[in-house]
Design an enzyme around this catalytic site. Sequence first.
Site, PDB file in Angstrom:
ATOM      1  CB  SER A 119      18.405  21.979 -11.043  1.00 32.09           C
ATOM      2  OG  SER A 119      18.273  20.610 -10.723  1.00 32.09           O
ATOM      3  CD  GLU A 122      28.252  79.440  20.397  1.00 31.53           C
ATOM      4  OE1 GLU A 122      29.337  79.429  21.013  1.00 31.53           O
ATOM      5  OE2 GLU A 122      27.229  78.886  20.835  1.00 31.53           O
TER       6      GLU A 122
END
Length: 703
Positions: free
Chosen positions: A370, A86
């Site tokens: 149950s 860059e």
Amino acid sequence: MKLIDYSFRIFFWLALTALILAIALFLRYGTDLPEYKSLASYRPPVATRLYASDGSLLMEYATERRVFIEFHDMPPLLIGAFIAAEDQSFWTHSGIDFTGIARAALNNVMRMAGRGGSLSGASTITQQVAKNFFLSSDRTMSRKIREVILALKLERTFSKEHIMTLYLNQIYLGSRAFGVGSASLMYFNKPVNELTLAQIAYLAALPKAPNNYNPARNLNSATHRRNWVINRMLAEKMITREEAESAINEPLVVSDEFTRQQADDFQYFSEEVRRRMLGIFGREKLYNEGLFIKTTLDRKMQIAAQQTLRKHLEAYHKRHPETDGGSPLIQGAIIAIHPHTGRVLAVSGGYSFSDSSFNRAIQARRQVGSTIKPFIYLNALERPDFTPQTLLLDAPIVSVNEDESIWRPENYDRKFKGLVPLRQSLETSRNATTVRLVQTLGINSVIRTAKKFGVYDHNLRRNDMSIALGSGETTLENMTLAFGAFINGGFRHNSSLVDYVQDRNGRTIFRNTECKDCSAEWSEDLLPPSLTEDSEPLSDPQSLYQLTSILTGAVDRGTGRRARMRGFAIAGKTGTTNEVRDVWFVGFTTNLAVGVYMGYDQPRPMAEGSGSGLAVQIFRDFMEVALEGETGRPFPQPNGLEFIRVNYDTGSRPTGAPGERVITEVFKIGQQPNPPTASSGAATYDDDFPNGPSSGGIETGFF
């Protein structure tokens, strides 16, 4: 001499004109610049990160994915790669690269003249910092001038190291990843200090056009751009030719494991953490303040929970094909909780989070069948006139509901056995005996017990006897926490998915207040956090142990036999609601409580199954993974108990009759077996009863 004088005049007037132009531009564009000095204490939005109990990363919450890294923590090669790609003169320029500007201008002129070259800019890293923090991406002359002025000011105000730190933490690198720290985790699932040269070069290749260099879509372009960065690093003498060749030959492979695990195995858990933390901290803090959230999740158990549930749902779907957009219609959930602290170790709320984020383990309220019975029988065992061998009448019964409708509960096998001991009634899940027991105890008393343990957190119809067989609704999370109280000494805990939270500076801002040592640093030998019970227990230890013994029997020889595992003491209870609309199994060992549920989101009968079938199989397959490497331990026995051999069918002392089934029963001090009966005979000692009570047969009513 005149030529020199003339040239000097031209240069003077050009310089003066340039100076006047520069002053004019500064006055026009430089007087209303953003407050750039705030970057001295740069605090970018940082992703909140979730970690499992072993310290491994689970998930990020962020509008922008970002992990802040200080300059001294960045590998020199990483910094060098971005400079090579860059801004090669970064360390020497004053914010503007005049040589680069001239080169870019020449390239652009040649390009427009058809002489080759490529259109290019000349932004330095400092200019990119100015643009990324303060300016738009508009391609206008005014924006470019402001960018240049800001870059010059930044260079005069901050060190090169600080500017590079700002840049590498702010730059966008694709997939919502801002900064090299987040991108390193996103693409390679590793921190920056573990990246290879080739991986470093790939990250440095991304700033120009991250979406164009996504390996999943453009592998050739991504590899070509990465290799260009490697050659730039070689040209700048940052690496040797051998290192460059090795890096170029390394395949570009990004890790999809991190993303896959978020989408599949950990999403239900992480979403519930997000929901709870959002209520505590709010959206802004949760998404942008970089919180460190240490969760309770056990990675091995979580993966086992999700995969086991999915496997069994798919198996059911293959037997009974029904789809909703490609996924099975049948749904389910599983949750694993540490019973002594309430810490949720694993949770899966359905077949697929991407199909439905509704968490059926925590958010769904379903009839429990149950699985409610243990709380009824505990209510009886707490009373002095009941023992595990108290005889109950298993015979037809008619009840009138609150709406004056007639209810005739039946047993799952449509048979009645006459007098049966309390233990056998619960182990084999007899319905008629349970309804009669509730009539004796009182429906209000039974409901109080269930609510005390946290099964129900809402009002129930007090005169509806069907509650005795599980017509009340609750969540799988509530039921599993309630079962956990059977083994933790009778203490009710709130569920916790987070041990502690720290802010970005390491300050603890939230802690699970029930849990001591939850914020201890993780290590290989760190035991699960413990909890100090300060409140009064919900029941006495002798009654809880008697109930646990019966629920162990339900697994050893009752309706939960498929949950048995050699070498481990496991207790639990099945549950199947009317017409097999919902199937449950909730079980526990000394240190783990696990709940399983299956059913349709829009309740309707299942094509097969019962709590002792489908749900138990999911439980057992999960436990095989969860308990791998563990040593089985018996349930701890409190003082004040006696162990006496009795006839399983009568509750009397054995007589030695041929075929007599005998077990060791748990009595409180002062309790005794039932008086002798005329049917006593020769005793045989077989605690497992392989040919004993069956869980098969036609299911009606609740089971």
